[in-house]
Write an enzyme that holds these catalytic residues in place. Structure first.
Site, PDB file in Angstrom:
ATOM      1  N   GLU A 142       0.859  -1.185   0.000  1.00 36.38           N
ATOM      2  CA  GLU A 142       0.000   0.000   0.000  1.00 36.38           C
ATOM      3  C   GLU A 142       0.891   1.230   0.000  1.00 36.38           C
ATOM      4  OE1 GLU A 142      -3.832   2.082   2.116  1.00 36.38           O
ATOM      5  OE2 GLU A 142      -2.944   0.339   3.085  1.00 36.38           O
ATOM      6  N   CYS A 173      -6.332   0.930   2.475  1.00 36.08           N
ATOM      7  CA  CYS A 173      -7.340   1.990   2.563  1.00 36.08           C
ATOM      8  C   CYS A 173      -7.314   2.958   1.391  1.00 36.08           C
ATOM      9  CB  CYS A 173      -7.178   2.738   3.879  1.00 36.08           C
ATOM     10  SG  CYS A 173      -7.600   1.731   5.327  1.00 36.08           S
ATOM     11  N   ASN A 211     -12.136  -3.240   0.167  1.00 37.23           N
ATOM     12  CA  ASN A 211     -11.086  -3.411   1.178  1.00 37.23           C
ATOM     13  C   ASN A 211     -11.642  -3.062   2.549  1.00 37.23           C
ATOM     14  OD1 ASN A 211      -8.202  -3.406   2.308  1.00 37.23           O
ATOM     15  ND2 ASN A 211      -8.931  -1.352   2.823  1.00 37.23           N
ATOM     16  N   GLU A 212     -11.637  -3.997   3.445  1.00 35.02           N
ATOM     17  CA  GLU A 212     -12.053  -3.763   4.834  1.00 35.02           C
ATOM     18  C   GLU A 212     -13.419  -3.098   4.928  1.00 35.02           C
ATOM     19  OE1 GLU A 212      -8.338  -3.541   7.936  1.00 35.02           O
ATOM     20  OE2 GLU A 212      -9.310  -1.674   7.437  1.00 35.02           O
TER      21      GLU A 212
END
Length: 648
Positions: A36, A234, A365-366
């Site tokens: 990331e 994120c 994502n998440e």
């Protein structure tokens, strides 16, 4: 009674391995890496560009630049905007020069926390320019803090037809300096427009111009990871949907890729980063290429129509989700399509006519809640209708337990999800207690991706977290449970991957870098040892007829490698005492007379690696003798031990 006690003690001191009892296959992708753009992981990190704000597109157009000169007058250096003609790269610098000598008119770039310069290394300087008449020379220099020139060159813009052109020149540095600056000074009278002022070191990965930082990629290649997950994290979601990651805007010519603010720019009050942007010089093509280079499967994660739920929680209405779904379908075509397809043609034009052989993709994502499940259902139907062979990875939220997790885990299994992504940032004690987490998971249900995990020495998101041995050995112990349950767990990756020594936002991190150096943490070497000793088949390993997950502080797993015909036994001693165990190998296979023992150990749980002592905690290898079909294994306190023995 005494005899029974002696027999019981001997049994407890035995670790029984049976290579004939294969429990499951090990996925070729089992141990991978997660990338990331956090902690200056891309710009200022693995993307080797040395100039910050090279195209003047930051919120403050001259952030990172300082303009000086004895002849400098107001209006001589102006940032202009051509948004109506180029919305991706609208700004450029207009220079009006009357300079006759050095010092009359110049601009200096500070780089990303300075510019690392290496003696004898070449540097590639390039710039886009436009002029109607020749007359201005560009002097490019690397200088130290005293102004001493470390390397320089002169670029004479050749084209003079008022059209944009790219020109480059290479020069060599004479000294090594940790924090240099780049200066561009002008000579001659005239006007010239400049854009994308760029400087790359000559030691990029595979010597690709405008490529990736070679030593950082080498750290990944040395792990031999089974996959690389990208681009996050994120940043996939964005603070809001306007700052989400959009893969189509990260491909094609680098000059046409639109810069956006990095969502970690202002995320943490304790680590503000107002100069943190994404230029996308490292885009989806480069991610696929990197995966191919290091022999890893590509694992892209795409936005599912949901921004970060901790920030804005912005959603795309279900009836407006189609463009997001189309992006996912088009990505498969970009990665795998024939060169005659629209997106396969784009890939070919970028220099890769052969497909990248994408096999899996993450949706969201998440993300969590019923809103995620609604959007996921639409993505899944569209993808499975068009590309049923692509495995989809689904989010189980932010935590490994609780209402969010329970809702998603239950719902996704009812939906027969291919792979469920579980994340856990927890204390070392959690990892030790959860080494049996997957022992009771359904063997026939959805597979698990341990997509983000790292033991936290102080607490989640605490800036004082350390990559110490206590965290790394706890992760090693937990990973025996992942390996033992390879029938359930298909993949796993530590997170985050990279951190710049002065530009980080989050700790702990697996690999640390500065302008000149890179080192692996103890956690890096734990991950590397699992990856390099992956094997092909999980086999039975027991003590007193039980899996070994904490008895006397010991954790263990075992695999065989059918390709090399070896037995690989991993045993972790998390106790403060030295322990000796007899590893007895049962079944029909015979051990060779010699093997090797690989050990990571330190009596100090707070021990760390550093730039000055990069291998303080790293594997040490020695020969080990085998007697009969057993191995006497003496384990030091707080040690990770791997025995690797040929079998017949």
């Amino acid at each position: 009674m005494i005899a029974l006690c002696i027999l019981s003690a001997k049994a407890q001191n035995n670790i029984v391995v049976n290579p004939d009892k294969v429990v499951s296959k090990v996925s070729p992708e089992m141990w991978g890496v997660f990338f990331e753009d956090i902690n200056m992981g891309a710009d200022g990190g693995i993307y080797a560009e040395l100039i910050k704000n090279r195209s003047f597109e930051f919120y403050k157009p001259l952030m990172g630049w300082k303009t000086t000169g004895e002849q400098l007058k107001e209006g001589d250096l102006l940032v202009l905007n051509r948004k109506e003609k180029d919305s991706n790269n609208p700004r450029y610098l207009h220079v009006n020069s009357r300079a006759v000598k050095k010092g009359d008119l110049s601009m200096t770039n500070e780089g990303f926390k300075g510019i690392g310069v290496k003696k004898g290394l070449t540097y590639d300087f390039s710039v886009y320019y436009r002029q109607s008449a020749a007359g201005v020379k560009l002097h490019a220099e690397l200088v130290d803090s005293t102004g001493k020139v470390l390397g320089s060159t002169v670029l004479n813009p050749e084209r003079a037809d008022n059209q944009w052109a790219l020109q480059s020149v290479t020069f060599t540095a004479s000294e090594t300096v940790q924090k240099a600056k780049f200066t561009l000074w002008f000579e001659g009278a005239g006007e010239i427009d400049l854009d994308i002022i760029s400087l790359f070191p000559g030691d990029t990965w595979k010597k690709r111009r405008g490529g990736l930082r070679g030593d950082m990629v080498q750290m990944l290649a040395d792990m031999k990871p089974g996959f690389i997950r990208f681009p996050g994290g994120c940043i996939v979601e964005g603070y809001d949907l306007s700052t989400r990651y959009q893969w189509k805007k990260t491909i094609g010519p680098v000059a046409n890729r639109k810069l956006i603010v990095n969502r970690w720019n202002t995320e943490f009050a304790h680590r503000p980063a107002p100069d943190y942007y994404q230029t996308f010089g490292l885009g989806f093509f480069e991610y696929f290429q990197l995966a191919e280079d290091i022999g890893a499967e590509p694992l892209p994660i795409l936005n599912c129509g949901m921004a970060c739920q901790f920030n804005s929680a912005e959603l795309v209405p279900l009836d407006e989700l189609e463009p997001y779904i189309q992006d996912a379908l088009d990505l498969v075509e970009f990665a795998n399509g024939d060169v005659k397809t629209p997106w396969g043609k784009v890939r070919a034009e970028m220099g890769h006519p052969a497909p990248f052989n994408l096999k899996m993709m993450g949706v969201g994502n998440e993300n969590w809640g019923p809103q995620y499940l609604e959007r996921l259902a639409l993505f899944t139907k569209a993808m499975k209708d068009r590309y049923p062979e692509i495995k989809l990875i689904n989010s189980s939220g932010t935590d490994p337990e609780g209402e969010r997790f329970d809702l998603l885990n239950t719902s996704l299994r009812k939906m027969k999800a291919d792979i469920i992504d579980e994340h856990y940032y927890r204390a070392p004690e959690w990892f030790l207690k959860n080494a049996t987490r997957y022992d009771s998971y359904d063997r026939k249900g959805s597979r698990v991706f341990a997509g983000e995990y790292a033991a936290q020495s102080v607490g989640t998101t605490k800036p004082t977290n350390k990559n110490n041995w206590q965290c790394a050995i706890a992760e090693a112990a937990f990973m025996t449970g992942l390996e033992r349950n390879a029938e359930v767990v298909q993949m796993a990756s530590y997170a985050p991957l990279f951190a710049q020594a002065e530009g980080w936002q989050w700790t702990p991190d697996m690999i640390w870098v500065d302008n000149l150096q890179v080192y692996g943490t103890p956690n890096y070497y734990v991950q590397q040892l699992y990856s390099l000793n992956k094997g092909t088949d999980v086999v039975s390993i027991l003590a007193d007829q039980k899996v070994i997950a904490g008895q006397d502080g010991i954790y263990a797993s075992a695999v065989i490698d059918s390709r090399t015909k070896e037995l690989i036994v991993k045993v972790i001693n998390t106790s403060a005492q030295p322990l000796t165990r007899n590893v007895a190998v049962e079944g029909g296979k015979k051990l060779a007379a010699k093997g090797k023992l690989i050990v990571m150990q330190n009596a100090n749980l707070n021990a760390v690696n550093s730039f000055s002592n990069a291998v303080n905690l790293s594997p040490k290898e020695q020969a080990v003798k085998i007697k009969g079909n057993s191995i006497s294994l003496t384990m030091q306190p707080y040690s990770f031990n791997i025995v690797r023995v040929p079998i017949q």
